[in-house]
Scaffold this active site. Structure first.
Site, mmCIF file in Angstrom:
data_model
loop_
_atom_site.group_PDB
_atom_site.id
_atom_site.type_symbol
_atom_site.label_atom_id
_atom_site.label_comp_id
_atom_site.label_asym_id
_atom_site.label_seq_id
_atom_site.Cartn_x
_atom_site.Cartn_y
_atom_site.Cartn_z
ATOM 1 C CD GLN A 169 -3.491 -4.700 6.177
ATOM 2 O OE1 GLN A 169 -3.784 -3.668 5.848
ATOM 3 N NE2 GLN A 169 -3.815 -5.942 5.824
ATOM 4 C CG ASP A 183 -10.029 -0.924 4.343
ATOM 5 O OD1 ASP A 183 -9.841 -1.412 3.402
ATOM 6 O OD2 ASP A 183 -9.064 -0.821 5.440
ATOM 7 C CE LYS A 200 -3.787 -2.426 2.107
ATOM 8 N NZ LYS A 200 -4.470 -3.027 3.398
HETATM 9 N N1 GUN Z 1 -6.890 -7.550 5.739
HETATM 10 C C1 GUN Z 1 -6.854 -8.405 4.580
HETATM 11 N N2 GUN Z 1 -7.650 -7.507 3.743
HETATM 12 C C2 GUN Z 1 -7.814 -6.306 4.130
HETATM 13 C C3 GUN Z 1 -8.252 -5.016 3.511
HETATM 14 O O1 GUN Z 1 -8.741 -5.063 2.402
HETATM 15 N N3 GUN Z 1 -8.110 -3.996 4.465
HETATM 16 C C4 GUN Z 1 -7.819 -3.999 5.633
HETATM 17 N N4 GUN Z 1 -7.542 -3.133 6.320
HETATM 18 N N5 GUN Z 1 -7.315 -5.049 6.128
HETATM 19 C C5 GUN Z 1 -7.102 -6.194 5.254
#
Ligand code: GUN
Length: 281
Positions: free
Chosen positions: A96, A119, A52
């Site tokens: 996350q 998200d 990211k």
């Molecule tokens: N963990 C696995 N996929 C994701 C996601 O798309 N966003 C977040 N914040 N955590 C994750």
């Protein structure tokens, strides 16, 4: 042989378009900021967070990764979210997942102001998706839809089967497919005779978390098969679909790696840019 839903190529094209939107904002004197919170040292999460950060860098978005120790308390996490909510330089906040077991994920996610919830996990954004209102949609489901549309996979009136009922992928992707007028079935670990469902699917989304779980005998000839899985087997990353056998039956198939994963990050960037654009307007 199936047509490859090449998430890498599509995401590169979309990232170039997103870069123009970032540049347009910057020309107006606006900088864009994403804050990513990672609690603990989950190795998979560390990789996702790093990717990211790289995507932010490629677009000229300020990406701050805030690393918190495993033993962080709920109060400490919440105090940080509140601080970022109030910070004008932060357009998007991402916690996350998964969080360490002692932390309350639902409570933490609800604390992010919906405008900065890039998200799409906040209950307000999830609720908007479920009631057909404009909000922020979750990145992986959005990426799946973008892939299907980019390859002109027919959706309206088609049978879509989603394996997996998570809040992150299964449920929201089912809603997006429903909004496209698919007839949607959500299957899960207690589904009786799973293959009977999957064999009817014109669009099959596998978000199971089990390596090579979907095999050729479970797939309708010509179906579009979207693989959301990221599993590590003997040091190799494999999806939830047995690619080798399924590509001979399917009409379309997304590879792992180079499929949905790339699209997820691209859609995250889009959500961040959209949040910044809304603030400017
Ligand atoms: N963990 C696995 N996929 C994701 C996601 O798309 N966003 C977040 N914040 N955590 C994750």
């Amino acid at each position: 042989m199936a047509i490859i839903l090449d998430g890498k190529a599509l995401s590169e094209k979309m990232m170039a378009e997103l870069k123009n939107r970032v540049d347009a904002l910057r020309a107006k004197g606006k900088t864009i900021g994403l804050s990513v919170i990672l609690v603990g040292e989950n190795p998979a999460s560390q990789v996702y967070v790093r990717n990211k950060g790289k995507a932010c860098e490629a677009l000229g978005i300020r990406g701050d990764t805030i690393l918190l120790p495993e033993q962080t308390t709920q109060e400490e996490l919440e105090a940080l979210i509140i601080k970022l909510n109030r910070d004008d330089g932060v357009d998007g906040i991402l916690v996350q997942l998964p969080l360490p077991k002692h932390l309350d994920e639902t409570k933490a996610l609800r604390l992010i102001v919906p405008e900065k919830d890039v998200d799409g996990f906040h209950i307000e954004n999830a609720g908007k998706l479920f009631t057909g209102q404009e909000g922020v949609a979750a990145c992986t489901p959005k990426g799946i839809l973008a892939m299907l549309k980019a390859w002109n996979v027919p959706l309206s009136g088609k049978e879509a089967v989603v394996i997996g009922r998570s809040n992150i992928v299964g449920k929201p992707v089912a809603m997006l497919l429903l909004n496209e007028n698919c007839t949607v079935t959500i299957c899960h670990s207690r589904t009786a005779d799973l293959a009977a469902h999957t064999r009817r699917a014109d669009i099959l989304v596998a978000a199971v978390g089990k390596p090579r779980f979907v095999t050729a005998d479970m797939v309708k000839p010509g179906a579009a098969v979207v693989d959301v899985g990221i599993n590590r087997v003997d040091g190799k990353v494999v999806g939830d679909v047995d690619f080798e056998s399924v590509e001979k039956v399917a009409g379309y198939i997304s590879p792992v790696p180079g499929g949905v994963g790339k699209m997820t990050i691209c859609m995250l960037m889009e959500n961040v840019i959209e949040a910044a654009e809304k603030k400017v307007c």
